[in-house]
Write an enzyme that holds these catalytic residues in place. Structure first.
Site, PDB file in Angstrom:
ATOM      1  N   SER A  84     -26.051   5.092  83.593  1.00  0.00           N
ATOM      2  CA  SER A  84     -26.602   4.471  84.796  1.00  0.00           C
ATOM      3  C   SER A  84     -25.472   3.958  85.679  1.00  0.00           C
ATOM      4  CB  SER A  84     -27.531   3.310  84.417  1.00  0.00           C
ATOM      5  OG  SER A  84     -27.934   2.620  85.582  1.00  0.00           O
ATOM      6  N   HIS A 102     -28.039   8.562  86.095  1.00  0.00           N
ATOM      7  CA  HIS A 102     -29.213   7.746  86.386  1.00  0.00           C
ATOM      8  C   HIS A 102     -28.891   6.795  87.538  1.00  0.00           C
ATOM      9  CE1 HIS A 102     -33.078   5.961  85.203  1.00  0.00           C
ATOM     10  NE2 HIS A 102     -32.532   4.784  85.500  1.00  0.00           N
ATOM     11  N   ASP A 112     -30.436   3.711  89.788  1.00  0.00           N
ATOM     12  CA  ASP A 112     -31.473   2.686  89.898  1.00  0.00           C
ATOM     13  C   ASP A 112     -31.575   2.190  91.333  1.00  0.00           C
ATOM     14  OD1 ASP A 112     -32.439   2.289  87.147  1.00  0.00           O
ATOM     15  OD2 ASP A 112     -30.373   1.724  86.734  1.00  0.00           O
ATOM     16  N   MET A 142     -33.359  -0.277  93.883  1.00  0.00           N
ATOM     17  CA  MET A 142     -34.119  -1.531  93.920  1.00  0.00           C
ATOM     18  C   MET A 142     -34.192  -2.044  95.360  1.00  0.00           C
ATOM     19  SD  MET A 142     -32.413  -3.433  90.615  1.00  0.00           S
ATOM     20  CE  MET A 142     -31.936  -2.498  89.161  1.00  0.00           C
ATOM     21  N   HIS A 196     -34.386   6.599  89.788  1.00  0.00           N
ATOM     22  CA  HIS A 196     -35.417   5.695  89.268  1.00  0.00           C
ATOM     23  C   HIS A 196     -35.749   4.682  90.365  1.00  0.00           C
ATOM     24  CE1 HIS A 196     -36.329   2.221  86.216  1.00  0.00           C
ATOM     25  NE2 HIS A 196     -37.400   2.581  86.894  1.00  0.00           N
ATOM     26  N   MET A 256     -37.389   1.594  91.750  1.00  0.00           N
ATOM     27  CA  MET A 256     -37.994   0.294  91.466  1.00  0.00           C
ATOM     28  C   MET A 256     -38.273  -0.361  92.807  1.00  0.00           C
ATOM     29  SD  MET A 256     -35.764  -0.923  88.148  1.00  0.00           S
ATOM     30  CE  MET A 256     -34.325   0.114  88.445  1.00  0.00           C
ATOM     31  N   MET A 278     -39.368   1.332  79.972  1.00  0.00           N
ATOM     32  CA  MET A 278     -38.368   0.293  80.163  1.00  0.00           C
ATOM     33  C   MET A 278     -38.284  -0.588  78.918  1.00  0.00           C
ATOM     34  SD  MET A 278     -37.043   0.764  83.149  1.00  0.00           S
ATOM     35  CE  MET A 278     -36.147  -0.789  83.337  1.00  0.00           C
ATOM     36  N   ASP A 318     -34.860   3.275  79.136  1.00  0.00           N
ATOM     37  CA  ASP A 318     -33.865   2.608  79.976  1.00  0.00           C
ATOM     38  C   ASP A 318     -33.891   1.114  79.708  1.00  0.00           C
ATOM     39  OD1 ASP A 318     -32.191   1.714  81.979  1.00  0.00           O
ATOM     40  OD2 ASP A 318     -33.476   2.344  83.634  1.00  0.00           O
TER      41      ASP A 318
END
Length: 211
Positions: free
Chosen positions: A7, A32, A34, A36, A65, A67, A136, A168
């Site tokens: 990540s 990966h 993330d 947000m 991913h 979020m 998660m 993850d």
């Protein structure tokens, strides 16, 4: 086959290209990312512009991913930025079917994610519509959190049904074996890779444990 996905949230962004090259040499399978938004989770990371830049630095699949709230509004931008896999949270989108179809029609892999306390029943209507489920093992929002063993039971249930499971949150050398034993086939590790002395060597060690 187990896949390792470092990540980038935990990498040193001042030397991003070198960080990517290091884990590539270590044999990682995908990266990966993330995303947000400061609303769905109490943190802000990066968006399509950064992912577009990362796309130029690697040929590895980019596992994005989301979020974020209202993920459907942003899917096309992330596809255009170079995402290969896209997952988003059932807690953020109660009717994800049309979004999955859009992602898959574009030739990408679609995934549904769920938080540690979210029951599997929430994603039950959709598991046959996705390529993978992202479980998660930390509460989403920040990197470097400790691994929560509770969701291991979800991984076991999903994997017994032949569903591809990505995991993850807090996964490191000292606990990856229990995640794999539960049935996970895609392992995300952020601080467990990038906060070690040699991230590339750590990726190799992670792969040696799970192969």
């Amino acid at each position: 086959m187990i896949q390792i996905a470092p990540s980038l949230l935990s990498c040193d962004f001042s030397r991003l290209e070198k960080e990517i090259q290091t884990v590539e040499k270590g044999g990682c399978d995908l990266l990966h990312l993330d995303v947000m938004d400061g609303h769905f989770v109490p943190n802000i990371t990066f968006g399509p512009v950064i992912i577009k830049g990362i796309r130029k630095l690697t040929s590895l699949p980019l596992d994005v991913h989301l979020m974020i709230e209202s993920p459907g509004k942003w899917i096309e931008q992330f596809i255009d930025a170079g995402a290969d896999w896209i997952s988003f949270h059932i807690e953020a989108e109660k009717n994800p079917g049309p979004i999955f179809k859009f992602i898959k029609d574009k030739g990408l892999k679609a995934g549904i994610a769920l938080n540690p306390k979210t029951p599997l029943s929430e994603i039950e209507p959709w598991v046959d519509k996705v390529d993978f489920v992202l479980v998660m093992t930390v509460n989403p929002g920040f990197g470097g959190q400790g691994f929560m063993p509770g969701p291991l039971e979800k991984i076991k249930v999903l994997s017994k049904r032949g569903i591809k499971v990505e995991v993850d949150g807090g996964i490191k050398l000292n606990n990856i074996s229990q995640v794999v034993k539960a049935g996970a086939s895609i392992i995300v590790s952020g601080s467990g890779v990038f906060k070690t002395e040699n991230p590339g060597a750590t990726v190799k060690k992670l792969k040696s444990i799970v192969i």
